[in-house]
Design a protein around this motif. Sequence first.
Motif: not given
Length: 214
Positions: A99-102, A116-124, A166-179
Amino acid sequence: MDELRRQLIATAQRTDGLGLGRGTAGNLSVRTEGGEAAGFLITPSGMPSAALVAKDIVFMRFDGTSVGCRKPSSEWRFHRDIYVSRPDAGAVLHAHPPFATSVACLRRDIPAFHYMLARFGGDTLRCAAYATFGTQALSDAVLLAMADRRACLLANHGMLVFGDDLTHALALGVELEALCEQYWRACQLGQPVLLDAAEMATVLDRFASYGQQV
């Protein structure tokens, strides 16, 4: 650093198990500290995570030189540049999940369709401009897209996130793909209703104290 190498391999394998990675696509790194050990460990080029052992993991200095029996991932430049420019980066994950790649192939920023986009530091969530993989041009585009952010999309390529470890990076990767999946699905039904700048500013402020503070 052997224990950190083992943790890196285990996280890379979990990345595949969670559907973020397939085959030899993507890469993962973790910062190392102190004297001659200042730099980062990174997965090797063109090897599936299931086959990795500790000696396959490459140590890289910030000057771009490497130590190990394998070639580092071809994307080592943006890993290095993130660590140099972002002291808060402890681990970096790059992957090509569906989905991220699409969305990245549309060269489209993801707007404030979900708080939840705010988890990554901004509004986009920005999409970095396209450049050939493994080049300094791509790394430069990444740094622009990740200004004040922990993640971005890479045009016609995939996703990139960094975390505290490493654990945090993986968790954020999972969240990003879900979004990205949620955004993709919402767009099938029409134009998502976006949160305004004032609401996203409120959310970003609340995220500053979100979770367990230690």
